[in-house]
Design a protein around this motif. Structure first.
Motif, short mmCIF file in Angstrom:
data_model
loop_
_atom_site.label_atom_id
_atom_site.label_comp_id
_atom_site.label_asym_id
_atom_site.label_seq_id
_atom_site.Cartn_x
_atom_site.Cartn_y
_atom_site.Cartn_z
N LYS A 163 -18.53 21.37 -35.66
CA LYS A 163 -19.64 20.60 -35.10
C LYS A 163 -19.86 20.89 -33.61
O LYS A 163 -20.92 20.62 -33.07
CB LYS A 163 -19.39 19.11 -35.29
N HIS A 164 -18.84 21.44 -32.94
CA HIS A 164 -18.90 21.67 -31.49
C HIS A 164 -18.98 23.15 -31.13
O HIS A 164 -18.94 23.50 -29.96
CB HIS A 164 -17.67 21.05 -30.82
N VAL A 165 -19.07 24.03 -32.13
CA VAL A 165 -19.05 25.47 -31.90
C VAL A 165 -20.48 25.99 -31.86
O VAL A 165 -21.33 25.55 -32.62
CB VAL A 165 -18.24 26.17 -33.01
N THR A 166 -20.74 26.95 -30.97
CA THR A 166 -22.08 27.50 -30.78
C THR A 166 -22.31 28.80 -31.55
O THR A 166 -23.28 29.49 -31.32
CB THR A 166 -22.34 27.76 -29.28
N ILE B 10 -10.84 21.58 -38.81
CA ILE B 10 -11.69 22.75 -38.61
C ILE B 10 -13.15 22.37 -38.82
O ILE B 10 -14.03 22.81 -38.07
CB ILE B 10 -11.25 23.92 -39.52
N GLN B 11 -13.43 21.53 -39.81
CA GLN B 11 -14.80 21.05 -40.03
C GLN B 11 -15.28 20.24 -38.82
O GLN B 11 -16.44 20.35 -38.41
CB GLN B 11 -14.88 20.21 -41.31
N GLU B 12 -14.39 19.45 -38.25
CA GLU B 12 -14.73 18.68 -37.04
C GLU B 12 -15.02 19.61 -35.88
O GLU B 12 -15.97 19.42 -35.13
CB GLU B 12 -13.57 17.74 -36.71
N LEU B 13 -14.19 20.66 -35.74
CA LEU B 13 -14.39 21.65 -34.67
C LEU B 13 -15.73 22.35 -34.83
O LEU B 13 -16.44 22.59 -33.85
CB LEU B 13 -13.25 22.67 -34.70
N LYS C 153 -20.11 22.21 -25.75
CA LYS C 153 -20.11 23.19 -26.83
C LYS C 153 -19.02 24.23 -26.60
O LYS C 153 -18.79 24.67 -25.47
CB LYS C 153 -21.47 23.89 -26.95
N VAL C 154 -18.34 24.60 -27.67
CA VAL C 154 -17.21 25.51 -27.61
C VAL C 154 -17.69 26.94 -27.86
O VAL C 154 -18.45 27.18 -28.80
CB VAL C 154 -16.15 25.11 -28.67
N GLN C 155 -17.24 27.89 -27.04
CA GLN C 155 -17.62 29.29 -27.21
C GLN C 155 -16.43 30.18 -27.51
O GLN C 155 -16.59 31.38 -27.70
CB GLN C 155 -18.34 29.79 -25.95
N ASP C 156 -15.23 29.61 -27.56
CA ASP C 156 -14.00 30.37 -27.82
C ASP C 156 -13.06 29.49 -28.62
O ASP C 156 -12.80 28.36 -28.25
CB ASP C 156 -13.37 30.74 -26.47
N VAL C 157 -12.56 30.02 -29.75
CA VAL C 157 -11.67 29.27 -30.63
C VAL C 157 -10.44 30.10 -30.91
O VAL C 157 -10.54 31.31 -31.13
CB VAL C 157 -12.39 28.92 -31.96
N MET C 158 -9.26 29.46 -30.93
CA MET C 158 -8.03 30.12 -31.33
C MET C 158 -7.33 29.20 -32.32
O MET C 158 -7.04 28.04 -32.02
CB MET C 158 -7.12 30.37 -30.14
N MET D 64 -12.00 36.35 -44.68
CA MET D 64 -12.65 35.45 -43.71
C MET D 64 -14.08 35.15 -44.14
O MET D 64 -14.87 36.06 -44.38
CB MET D 64 -12.65 36.07 -42.31
N LYS D 65 -14.40 33.86 -44.23
CA LYS D 65 -15.73 33.42 -44.62
C LYS D 65 -16.27 32.41 -43.60
O LYS D 65 -15.50 31.63 -43.03
CB LYS D 65 -15.69 32.73 -45.99
N VAL D 66 -17.58 32.43 -43.41
CA VAL D 66 -18.22 31.47 -42.51
C VAL D 66 -18.08 30.08 -43.09
O VAL D 66 -18.25 29.88 -44.29
CB VAL D 66 -19.73 31.81 -42.34
N ILE D 67 -17.75 29.13 -42.25
CA ILE D 67 -17.68 27.73 -42.66
C ILE D 67 -19.09 27.20 -42.76
O ILE D 67 -19.89 27.33 -41.84
CB ILE D 67 -16.89 26.88 -41.64
N LYS D 68 -19.41 26.63 -43.87
CA LYS D 68 -20.76 26.07 -44.10
C LYS D 68 -20.81 24.62 -43.66
O LYS D 68 -19.89 23.91 -43.64
CB LYS D 68 -21.13 26.16 -45.57
#
Length: 155
Positions: free
Chosen positions: A32-35, A27-30, A64-69, A151-155
């Motif tokens: 890096k690619h999320v907008t 998830i931390q790796e993901l 860049k990823v705009q949708d995650v499941m 649910m918390k934002v990943i820092k």
């Protein structure tokens, strides 16, 4: 030989059950690619493992990823719940369907699944520029709301 067997078992268990909820490396790796702001729960009910369903692969050259499941499973590999997250577009609004609920001071909507023997439902809300949707076939409304509130934002 023993190391080889242990490594094979580890790879096989990840393929079957996904990654442990206590290991957020993927998830931390993901992230890096999320907008947008990416969220993960701290409460998982019966879930002990997860898989990143969308995008299906994470690599350095991906756009860049705009949708995650992300789907969550119990220790037997049974589906518990899924979390879809989408970068909020300017026109994205939530249709007020179902029961209005409060999630950490914000407005959300819970829709129970219907049918002969309805179980589960869908909970959707907007938070910090992200559309979030939790879905389950077997958890109660209260359990889904408890997950949403964690649910918390990943820092």
């Amino acid at each position: 030989m023993l190391k080889s067997i242990a490594l094979s078992f580890s790879i096989l268990s990840q393929a079957i059950f996904g990654f442990s909820i206590h290991d957020d490396t993927k998830i931390q790796e993901l992230k890096k690619h999320v907008t947008f702001n990416l969220f993960i729960p701290s409460y998982f009910d019966k879930a002990s493992n997860y898989e990143i369903k969308v995008p299906d692969q994470i690599n350095k050259s991906m756009p860049k990823v705009q949708d995650v499941m992300i789907n969550y499973f119990d220790s037997n590999g049974a589906y518990v719940f899924g979390v879809q997250q989408i970068q909020k577009a300017r026109k994205l609004t939530i249709e007020p369907r179902g029961e209005k609920v409060v999630i950490n001071g914000g407005e959300g909507w819970y829709e129970v699944y219907v049918g002969k023997e309805p179980t589960g439902g869908r909970l959707k809300w907007l938070k910090s520029g992200t559309y979030l949707e939790l879905e389950t076939h077997n958890l109660s409304k209260d359990a889904l709301i408890k997950i949403a509130k964690s649910m918390k934002v990943i820092k």
